[in-house]
Write a protein that holds these residues in place. Structure first.
Motif, PDB file in Angstrom:
ATOM      1  N   PRO A  63       0.818  -1.214   0.000  1.00  0.00           N
ATOM      2  CA  PRO A  63       0.000   0.000   0.000  1.00  0.00           C
ATOM      3  C   PRO A  63       0.857   1.272   0.000  1.00  0.00           C
ATOM      4  CG  PRO A  63      -0.825  -1.569   1.611  1.00  0.00           C
ATOM      5  CD  PRO A  63       0.502  -2.082   1.134  1.00  0.00           C
ATOM      6  N   ALA A  64       0.564   2.155  -0.947  1.00  0.00           N
ATOM      7  CA  ALA A  64       1.254   3.440  -1.064  1.00  0.00           C
ATOM      8  C   ALA A  64       0.410   4.354  -1.945  1.00  0.00           C
ATOM      9  CB  ALA A  64       2.642   3.264  -1.668  1.00  0.00           C
ATOM     10  N   LEU A  65       0.643   5.657  -1.845  1.00  0.00           N
ATOM     11  CA  LEU A  65      -0.056   6.636  -2.683  1.00  0.00           C
ATOM     12  C   LEU A  65       0.896   7.193  -3.721  1.00  0.00           C
ATOM     13  CD1 LEU A  65      -2.102   8.837  -0.182  1.00  0.00           C
ATOM     14  CD2 LEU A  65      -2.973   7.085  -1.734  1.00  0.00           C
ATOM     15  N   ARG A  66       0.427   7.289  -4.941  1.00  0.00           N
ATOM     16  CA  ARG A  66       1.140   7.988  -6.010  1.00  0.00           C
ATOM     17  C   ARG A  66       0.449   9.345  -6.112  1.00  0.00           C
ATOM     18  NH1 ARG A  66       5.758   8.185  -8.965  1.00  0.00           N
ATOM     19  NH2 ARG A  66       5.346   8.718 -11.108  1.00  0.00           N
ATOM     20  N   ILE A  67       1.157  10.414  -5.796  1.00  0.00           N
ATOM     21  CA  ILE A  67       0.565  11.743  -5.676  1.00  0.00           C
ATOM     22  C   ILE A  67       1.110  12.644  -6.767  1.00  0.00           C
ATOM     23  CG2 ILE A  67       0.267  13.732  -4.159  1.00  0.00           C
ATOM     24  CD1 ILE A  67       1.048  11.664  -1.854  1.00  0.00           C
ATOM     25  N   SER A  68       0.201  13.365  -7.422  1.00  0.00           N
ATOM     26  CA  SER A  68       0.626  14.303  -8.466  1.00  0.00           C
ATOM     27  C   SER A  68      -0.370  15.448  -8.551  1.00  0.00           C
ATOM     28  CB  SER A  68       0.724  13.594  -9.814  1.00  0.00           C
ATOM     29  OG  SER A  68      -0.534  13.096 -10.207  1.00  0.00           O
ATOM     30  N   HIS A  69       0.054  16.493  -9.255  1.00  0.00           N
ATOM     31  CA  HIS A  69      -0.839  17.597  -9.568  1.00  0.00           C
ATOM     32  C   HIS A  69      -1.495  17.238 -10.892  1.00  0.00           C
ATOM     33  CE1 HIS A  69      -2.363  21.502 -10.663  1.00  0.00           C
ATOM     34  NE2 HIS A  69      -2.185  21.868  -9.404  1.00  0.00           N
ATOM     35  N   PRO A  70      -2.807  17.398 -11.029  1.00  0.00           N
ATOM     36  CA  PRO A  70      -3.487  16.965 -12.258  1.00  0.00           C
ATOM     37  C   PRO A  70      -2.967  17.632 -13.532  1.00  0.00           C
ATOM     38  CG  PRO A  70      -5.030  18.054 -10.767  1.00  0.00           C
ATOM     39  CD  PRO A  70      -3.721  17.955 -10.051  1.00  0.00           C
ATOM     40  N   ASP A  71      -2.374  18.826 -13.413  1.00  0.00           N
ATOM     41  CA  ASP A  71      -1.860  19.513 -14.591  1.00  0.00           C
ATOM     42  C   ASP A  71      -0.437  19.105 -14.946  1.00  0.00           C
ATOM     43  OD1 ASP A  71      -4.259  20.879 -14.779  1.00  0.00           O
ATOM     44  OD2 ASP A  71      -3.521  22.568 -13.585  1.00  0.00           O
ATOM     45  N   THR A  72       0.247  18.455 -14.016  1.00  0.00           N
ATOM     46  CA  THR A  72       1.644  18.088 -14.248  1.00  0.00           C
ATOM     47  C   THR A  72       1.911  16.673 -13.754  1.00  0.00           C
ATOM     48  OG1 THR A  72       2.251  19.064 -12.138  1.00  0.00           O
ATOM     49  CG2 THR A  72       2.523  20.458 -14.079  1.00  0.00           C
ATOM     50  N   PHE A  73       1.383  15.682 -14.447  1.00  0.00           N
ATOM     51  CA  PHE A  73       1.558  14.298 -14.022  1.00  0.00           C
ATOM     52  C   PHE A  73       3.018  13.866 -14.012  1.00  0.00           C
ATOM     53  CE2 PHE A  73      -2.997  13.815 -14.917  1.00  0.00           C
ATOM     54  CZ  PHE A  73      -3.356  13.173 -13.743  1.00  0.00           C
ATOM     55  N   MET A  74       3.887  14.615 -14.698  1.00  0.00           N
ATOM     56  CA  MET A  74       5.301  14.270 -14.694  1.00  0.00           C
ATOM     57  C   MET A  74       5.910  14.502 -13.309  1.00  0.00           C
ATOM     58  SD  MET A  74       5.961  13.097 -17.646  1.00  0.00           S
ATOM     59  CE  MET A  74       7.736  13.176 -17.792  1.00  0.00           C
ATOM     60  N   LEU A  75       5.351  15.428 -12.554  1.00  0.00           N
ATOM     61  CA  LEU A  75       5.820  15.681 -11.193  1.00  0.00           C
ATOM     62  C   LEU A  75       4.952  14.877 -10.238  1.00  0.00           C
ATOM     63  CD1 LEU A  75       6.321  19.541 -11.264  1.00  0.00           C
ATOM     64  CD2 LEU A  75       8.058  17.768 -11.433  1.00  0.00           C
TER      65      LEU A  75
END
Length: 91
Positions: free
Chosen positions: A35-47
Motif C-alpha cells: 500500500p502506497a499513494l502515487r501523488i501528483s498535480h493533475p496539470d503536471t503528471f510528470m511531477l
C-alpha cells in the motif's frame, strides 16, 4: 490471499491522506501492494511522488519514497499540506 492487519492500517491511513490531498486539488492513486499513494498535480503528471505509511516507535507515519518522514499518520491534514508545498516547489 487476504490483507494483513498491518496492510489494513496502512490503507486506512493512506485513504485519509488521499482525501486531504484531493481536497487540495492533487491526485492521489492508491497502489495496493504494498500500500502506497502515487501523488501528483493533475496539470503536471510528470511531477509525482510516492508516499507510504510505516509503523515506528512513536506511532504510524507517512514517509516519502526516499525514506524521509512526511508526518504523523494521525495528522493527515498537516502531512497533506507538507506534500502540497513540496510538489508546488518543484519546477
Amino acid at each position: 490471499m487476504s490483507a494483513t492487519p498491518r496492510e489494513h492500517t496502512r490503507t486506512y491511513y493512506l485513504g485519509k491522506l488521499a482525501t486531504e490531498l484531493e481536497e487540495r486539488g492533487l491526485t492521489a492513486l492508491l497502489r495496493s501492494h504494498p500500500p502506497a499513494l502515487r501523488i501528483s498535480h493533475p496539470d503536471t503528471f510528470m511531477l509525482a511522488e510516492t508516499v507510504d505509511c510505516v509503523p515506528l516507535s512513536g506511532g504510524w507515519f507517512y514517509r516519502w519514497s526516499w525514506g524521509e518522514l512526511v508526518g504523523l499518520a494521525d495528522e493527515p491534514a498537516l502531512a497533506a499540506a507538507r506534500i502540497e508545498r513540496v510538489l508546488a516547489a518543484r519546477p
